[in-house]
Scaffold this motif. Structure first.
Motif, PDB file in Angstrom:
ATOM      1  N   ARG A   4     -43.206 -10.260 -90.085  1.00 60.99           N
ATOM      2  CA  ARG A   4     -42.477 -11.283 -90.831  1.00 60.99           C
ATOM      3  C   ARG A   4     -41.907 -12.302 -89.855  1.00 60.99           C
ATOM      4  O   ARG A   4     -41.445 -11.948 -88.757  1.00 60.99           O
ATOM      5  CB  ARG A   4     -41.339 -10.645 -91.638  1.00 60.99           C
ATOM      6  N   HIS A   5     -41.935 -13.557 -90.261  1.00 66.58           N
ATOM      7  CA  HIS A   5     -41.406 -14.628 -89.427  1.00 66.58           C
ATOM      8  C   HIS A   5     -40.266 -15.298 -90.180  1.00 66.58           C
ATOM      9  O   HIS A   5     -40.457 -15.786 -91.303  1.00 66.58           O
ATOM     10  CB  HIS A   5     -42.501 -15.637 -89.097  1.00 66.58           C
ATOM     11  N   ARG A  23     -43.536 -25.715 -88.283  1.00 65.95           N
ATOM     12  CA  ARG A  23     -44.505 -26.042 -89.334  1.00 65.95           C
ATOM     13  C   ARG A  23     -45.655 -26.872 -88.779  1.00 65.95           C
ATOM     14  O   ARG A  23     -46.821 -26.681 -89.155  1.00 65.95           O
ATOM     15  CB  ARG A  23     -43.810 -26.802 -90.458  1.00 65.95           C
ATOM     16  N   GLU A  28     -50.366 -21.901 -89.341  1.00 72.25           N
ATOM     17  CA  GLU A  28     -50.950 -20.633 -89.791  1.00 72.25           C
ATOM     18  C   GLU A  28     -49.899 -19.552 -90.024  1.00 72.25           C
ATOM     19  O   GLU A  28     -50.190 -18.514 -90.650  1.00 72.25           O
ATOM     20  CB  GLU A  28     -51.971 -20.138 -88.756  1.00 72.25           C
ATOM     21  N   VAL A  29     -48.679 -19.772 -89.539  1.00 71.36           N
ATOM     22  CA  VAL A  29     -47.618 -18.773 -89.660  1.00 71.36           C
ATOM     23  C   VAL A  29     -46.835 -19.002 -90.952  1.00 71.36           C
ATOM     24  O   VAL A  29     -46.376 -20.112 -91.221  1.00 71.36           O
ATOM     25  CB  VAL A  29     -46.657 -18.832 -88.451  1.00 71.36           C
ATOM     26  N   GLU A  30     -46.700 -17.974 -91.748  1.00 68.19           N
ATOM     27  CA  GLU A  30     -45.918 -18.032 -92.984  1.00 68.19           C
ATOM     28  C   GLU A  30     -44.460 -17.741 -92.632  1.00 68.19           C
ATOM     29  O   GLU A  30     -44.081 -16.587 -92.414  1.00 68.19           O
ATOM     30  CB  GLU A  30     -46.432 -17.021 -94.001  1.00 68.19           C
ATOM     31  N   VAL A  31     -43.668 -18.790 -92.561  1.00 65.49           N
ATOM     32  CA  VAL A  31     -42.272 -18.660 -92.145  1.00 65.49           C
ATOM     33  C   VAL A  31     -41.366 -18.579 -93.364  1.00 65.49           C
ATOM     34  O   VAL A  31     -41.523 -19.335 -94.330  1.00 65.49           O
ATOM     35  CB  VAL A  31     -41.846 -19.847 -91.258  1.00 65.49           C
ATOM     36  N   GLU A  32     -40.413 -17.663 -93.312  1.00 65.06           N
ATOM     37  CA  GLU A  32     -39.400 -17.555 -94.355  1.00 65.06           C
ATOM     38  C   GLU A  32     -38.129 -18.222 -93.830  1.00 65.06           C
ATOM     39  O   GLU A  32     -37.546 -17.777 -92.844  1.00 65.06           O
ATOM     40  CB  GLU A  32     -39.136 -16.082 -94.689  1.00 65.06           C
ATOM     41  N   LYS A  58     -41.321 -25.835 -99.501  1.00 61.21           N
ATOM     42  CA  LYS A  58     -40.966 -24.506 -99.985  1.00 61.21           C
ATOM     43  C   LYS A  58     -39.452 -24.362 -99.956  1.00 61.21           C
ATOM     44  O   LYS A  58     -38.765 -25.049 -99.190  1.00 61.21           O
ATOM     45  CB  LYS A  58     -41.621 -23.410 -99.139  1.00 61.21           C
TER      46      LYS A  58
END
Length: 280
Positions: A4-5, A23, A28-32, A58
């Motif tokens: 998780r990121h 971003r 490619e990284v799904e950041v929360e 988002k």
């Protein structure tokens, strides 16, 4: 098990620029993205979060402490938080983050937390992980992004800077004890109801024997006297002129394309101990 990121947004310029940077450079990284909401933030912070969400495409998750500022104030015998006892940061910012990631870590996930410490902040240290699966990354330091680079990122992205930088040098709660005296004066001008709330908290704390006032060596009631306000403004203008005169001109940027550098104007000592998680 997963990776998780996560990236904490404080409402300040550095963490916002880091969100834009990650971003752009790591799509490619799904950041929360998350924001720990104390409920005592400036209105301009919420406006800026909405603007940043529009760019990121988002939502920024709001982490709300289960127990609010008033609860912890009672727990600490009505003593105000201060630079010596930063219970507000500990209970209202760090604890909610740790509660949020705890189930991820318990599930065996690796959590990568991105922190907005710049390349020109050698004196700063980020959040210290207490768990082997919680990794802290400092992309700005890794990539050599300094303060000017942060401003360039925000400008080129169209996100810009929060409106409170017109009159204040940092984000955080309305009554952050790291504010300079001129910033208390500006808070009273911009958000008089928030200033009155801070006065009420301070009066209650002093009645309970708190050794601290919000601003060093004087209460907000003393600070708001007309003659004292005039002195604070005059002192600030003198300091501002000294700081401007001492700032070297970059021949490649003879004209500022942003409002004056916030730290140059306010003369902020960024190494003075201000809470990273609150204002970065």
């Amino acid at each position: 098990m997963a990776e998780r990121h996560v990236l904490g947004i404080s409402g300040g310029k550095d963490s916002a620029a880091l969100a834009v940077f990650v971003r752009h450079h790591h799509p490619e990284v799904e950041v929360e993205y998350f924001f720990t909401d104390t409920g005592k933030e400036l209105p301009e912070v919420y406006e800026f979060l909405g603007r940043l969400e529009g760019f990121l495409g988002k939502p920024i998750l709001r982490l709300n402490p289960q127990r609010d500022f008033d609860f912890w104030l009672r727990e600490y015998n009505h003593f105000l938080p201060s630079a010596q006892t930063r219970w507000c940061t500990r209970q209202l910012k760090l604890a909610p983050f740790e509660q949020w990631v705890r189930p991820m870590l318990a599930a065996g996930d690796t959590v990568v937390s991105y922190v907005a410490i710049r390349a020109d902040e050698d004196y700063r240290e980020g959040y210290t992980s207490k768990h082997k699966n919680l990794k802290v990354r400092l992309p700005f330091r890794e990539s050599g992004v300094d303060k000017r680079g942060v401003m360039d990122i925000l400008e080129s992205s169209g996100v810009g800077i929060p409106k409170y930088y017109d009159w204040r040098s940092r984000s955080g709660c309305t009554f952050c004890f790291f504010q300079q005296k001129i910033e208390w004066v500006r808070l009273r001008e911009q958000h008089p109801e928030a200033y009155e709330d801070a006065k009420t908290y301070e009066k209650n704390a002093l009645e309970h024997g708190s050794p601290f006032t919000w601003s060093a060596r004087e209460s907000l009631t003393q600070l708001e006297r007309p003659e004292r306000v005039a002195q604070i403004i005059a002192d600030f203008e003198k300091r501002k002129q000294r700081n401007r005169a001492a700032t070297p001109i970059n021949p490649l940027r003879p004209v500022r394309d942003f409002p004056e550098d916030i730290d140059d104007v306010y003369g902020v000592d960024e190494g003075g101990g201000s809470c990273i998680v609150c204002h970065k």
